[in-house]
Motif scaffolding. Structure first.
Motif, PDB file in Angstrom:
ATOM      1  N   GLU A 281       0.705  -1.068  -0.097  1.00 55.66           N
ATOM      2  CA  GLU A 281       0.122  -0.054  -0.080  1.00 55.66           C
ATOM      3  C   GLU A 281       0.792   1.246  -0.120  1.00 55.66           C
ATOM      4  O   GLU A 281       0.629   2.196  -0.799  1.00 55.66           O
ATOM      5  CB  GLU A 281      -1.183   0.042   1.308  1.00 55.66           C
ATOM      6  CG  GLU A 281      -1.753  -1.041   1.324  1.00 55.66           C
ATOM      7  CD  GLU A 281      -1.343  -2.416   1.796  1.00 55.66           C
ATOM      8  OE1 GLU A 281      -0.444  -2.419   2.445  1.00 55.66           O
ATOM      9  OE2 GLU A 281      -2.155  -3.362   1.660  1.00 55.66           O
ATOM     10  N   ALA A 282       1.927   1.102   0.832  1.00 56.20           N
ATOM     11  CA  ALA A 282       2.663   2.555   0.970  1.00 56.20           C
ATOM     12  C   ALA A 282       3.551   2.427  -0.492  1.00 56.20           C
ATOM     13  O   ALA A 282       3.655   3.743  -0.908  1.00 56.20           O
ATOM     14  CB  ALA A 282       3.507   2.056   2.114  1.00 56.20           C
ATOM     15  N   LEU A 283       3.892   1.397  -0.969  1.00 52.34           N
ATOM     16  CA  LEU A 283       4.774   1.568  -2.220  1.00 52.34           C
ATOM     17  C   LEU A 283       3.901   1.847  -3.570  1.00 52.34           C
ATOM     18  O   LEU A 283       4.326   2.600  -4.244  1.00 52.34           O
ATOM     19  CB  LEU A 283       5.604   0.138  -2.479  1.00 52.34           C
ATOM     20  CG  LEU A 283       6.644  -0.145  -1.769  1.00 52.34           C
ATOM     21  CD1 LEU A 283       7.119  -1.715  -1.850  1.00 52.34           C
ATOM     22  CD2 LEU A 283       7.947   0.817  -2.163  1.00 52.34           C
ATOM     23  N   SER A 284       2.739   1.466  -3.355  1.00 50.99           N
ATOM     24  CA  SER A 284       1.867   1.724  -4.397  1.00 50.99           C
ATOM     25  C   SER A 284       1.566   3.480  -4.332  1.00 50.99           C
ATOM     26  O   SER A 284       1.166   3.897  -5.244  1.00 50.99           O
ATOM     27  CB  SER A 284       0.672   1.069  -4.471  1.00 50.99           C
ATOM     28  OG  SER A 284      -0.162   1.392  -3.308  1.00 50.99           O
ATOM     29  N   HIS A 285       1.399   3.995  -3.151  1.00 50.46           N
ATOM     30  CA  HIS A 285       1.046   5.196  -2.868  1.00 50.46           C
ATOM     31  C   HIS A 285       2.238   6.191  -3.468  1.00 50.46           C
ATOM     32  O   HIS A 285       2.204   7.165  -3.946  1.00 50.46           O
ATOM     33  CB  HIS A 285       0.712   5.614  -1.444  1.00 50.46           C
ATOM     34  CG  HIS A 285       0.036   6.900  -1.467  1.00 50.46           C
ATOM     35  ND1 HIS A 285      -1.194   7.486  -1.994  1.00 50.46           N
ATOM     36  CD2 HIS A 285       0.528   8.091  -0.748  1.00 50.46           C
ATOM     37  CE1 HIS A 285      -1.335   8.561  -1.424  1.00 50.46           C
ATOM     38  NE2 HIS A 285      -0.320   9.092  -1.029  1.00 50.46           N
TER      39      HIS A 285
END
Length: 166
Positions: free
Chosen positions: A98-102
């Protein structure tokens, strides 16, 4: 004896369209030419396009190297350390998908103690690779993917300053 015109017609026809059993014209043997130089391979277009793209990357990384510290560095207008800290709190302290996609950046995995050095390292690495491609013309999928990853790493933490690049 054949007329001179008939001989010329046969000769010109043989030069332009050799039959299946006739030998190829001297100096024009397509089977012996390198694969990258054969017709229909677009080798010149590929070299020109990849060098032009690498030139654009080199300008972008040079601009990033000159401006990152003032814009998103440790004492910049919008520090990327604070931005990544807010994202880390939002995702409950975990750097997951989630953090990497954001915010897809390799800075998640680097040391945040000296953000200016990390930003300079990304910019200089991208500038070096893109300059290598511009000068030599040697580019492949791996090098172009590394350039894209490095630039995306800078753009995703650039906030307002790099919002046009997303």
């Amino acid at each position: 004896m054949a007329a001179p015109g008939e001989f010329l017609r046969k000769r010109s026809r043989a030069d332009t369209a050799p039959g299946p059993g006739s030998p190829p014209a001297p100096g024009r043997d397509p089977a012996r030419s390198p694969a990258r130089l054969r017709a229909g391979t677009f080798w010149l277009t590929r070299i020109a396009l990849l060098r032009a793209l690498a030139f654009v990357y080199s300008v972008a990384f040079l601009v990033a190297f000159r401006q990152n510290k003032q814009l998103i560095g440790d004492r910049g207008l919008l520090p990327c350390r604070a931005h990544l800290g807010r994202l880390l709190r939002h995702f409950h302290g975990r750097v997951g998908w989630e953090a990497l996609s954001h915010a897809p950046t390799v800075i998640w995995f680097l040391d945040w103690s000296d953000m200016n050095a990390a930003l300079d390292a990304l910019s200089l690495l991208g500038l070096g690779i893109s300059s290598f491609i511009v000068v030599t013309g040697c580019a492949n999928m791996v090098l172009m993917a590394v350039l894209w990853t490095l630039y995306m790493s800078l753009v995703s933490v650039g906030q307002v300053w790099y919002s046009f690049g997303k």
